[in-house]
Design an enzyme around this catalytic site. Sequence first.
Site, PDB file in Angstrom:
ATOM      1  N   ILE A 159      -5.683   1.181  -1.362  1.00  0.00           N
ATOM      2  CA  ILE A 159      -5.887   1.362   0.082  1.00  0.00           C
ATOM      3  C   ILE A 159      -6.920   0.354   0.570  1.00  0.00           C
ATOM      4  CG2 ILE A 159      -6.557   2.972   1.899  1.00  0.00           C
ATOM      5  CD1 ILE A 159      -5.746   5.258   0.077  1.00  0.00           C
ATOM      6  N   HIS A 160      -6.497  -0.560   1.413  1.00  0.00           N
ATOM      7  CA  HIS A 160      -7.384  -1.576   1.980  1.00  0.00           C
ATOM      8  C   HIS A 160      -6.878  -1.872   3.386  1.00  0.00           C
ATOM      9  CE1 HIS A 160      -4.474  -4.953   1.504  1.00  0.00           C
ATOM     10  NE2 HIS A 160      -3.957  -4.058   0.687  1.00  0.00           N
ATOM     11  N   GLY A 161      -7.377  -2.952   3.987  1.00  0.00           N
ATOM     12  CA  GLY A 161      -7.080  -3.222   5.396  1.00  0.00           C
ATOM     13  C   GLY A 161      -5.607  -3.285   5.732  1.00  0.00           C
TER      14      GLY A 161
END
Length: 306
Positions: A159-161
């Site tokens: 989960i990142h940008g």
Amino acid sequence: MRTILLISHGDMAHGVKSTLEMIIGKQDTIHALSLNEGEDNLIFEERLLKKMKTFTGEVLIIADLLGGTPCNTAIKHYVDDPNVTVIAGLSLPLVIEGATNFSLSNQELIKSARQGILDVKMALTQVEPEPENPIAKKDYSHYAGKAVIVNARIDERLIHGQVAGIWTTSLDTQRIIVANADAANDPLQKSSLRLAAPSTMRLSVLAPGKAAENINKGKYGKQRIFLLFKTPNDVLDFVNAGGKIETLTVGNISYKDGAKEITKSIKLMPQEETIFTTLADSGMTIKAQLVPNDPAIDFIKKMNDK
């Protein structure tokens, strides 16, 4: 579609635009204008008016500093223009929301951006993992086989940008399932993932086999699920446990010694190529796509052509 104009002292506006496009891809509706060193307000005013004349329809101006020359100049000319909004407090979270979520009101945009300001180390000590109740304690049989998987994706960053800010929101995701055994067995990783996930979405961090079991038994009802893997082996474990994936998207697999570059963001070890071939031979469609705006590439063809 809304046009967004970033205005700032110095190079901040151009820097935010460049960073934004690194995360979500080229954005033709986002522009930047700087008050350069040595320029006065009159020069900036002339360039702002000239730039604004090139736009039609709704324009969102995001200025770096309340009370600064860029912001004051915008207010001077557009305070009474119903097609122009001016927000002060330029930040990357604010621009990402403005660029990807057109349904948010101005106040919702501001609220969302503020949520990105966080004492991360303190928050990690306070976040409680979401309890995963054993399936045996509840009958989910009514939903068995009815899971709605909106995307199954390999992204080593989890989960990142790009996942939290673009993929999941664009697909109206209701639950993110991270299917990776290392993350599932590490309380710190689970807390970090919970902080990174959008607050509006449910999150489960599970071993791939457990994820397959829960989905197949209907634990999540008809929720729109974004299924996120860290490695190709996670996908293979999920499938071997009975998980069903029709289409797999590959986003990011980083370089390791001995890896072959497939795309700029995907580098594969020989054993990973073998796994992808096995998955494709089972009937799974596999594509490479970093962000939704990018064209989807036939991953197996690309891999075999290298």
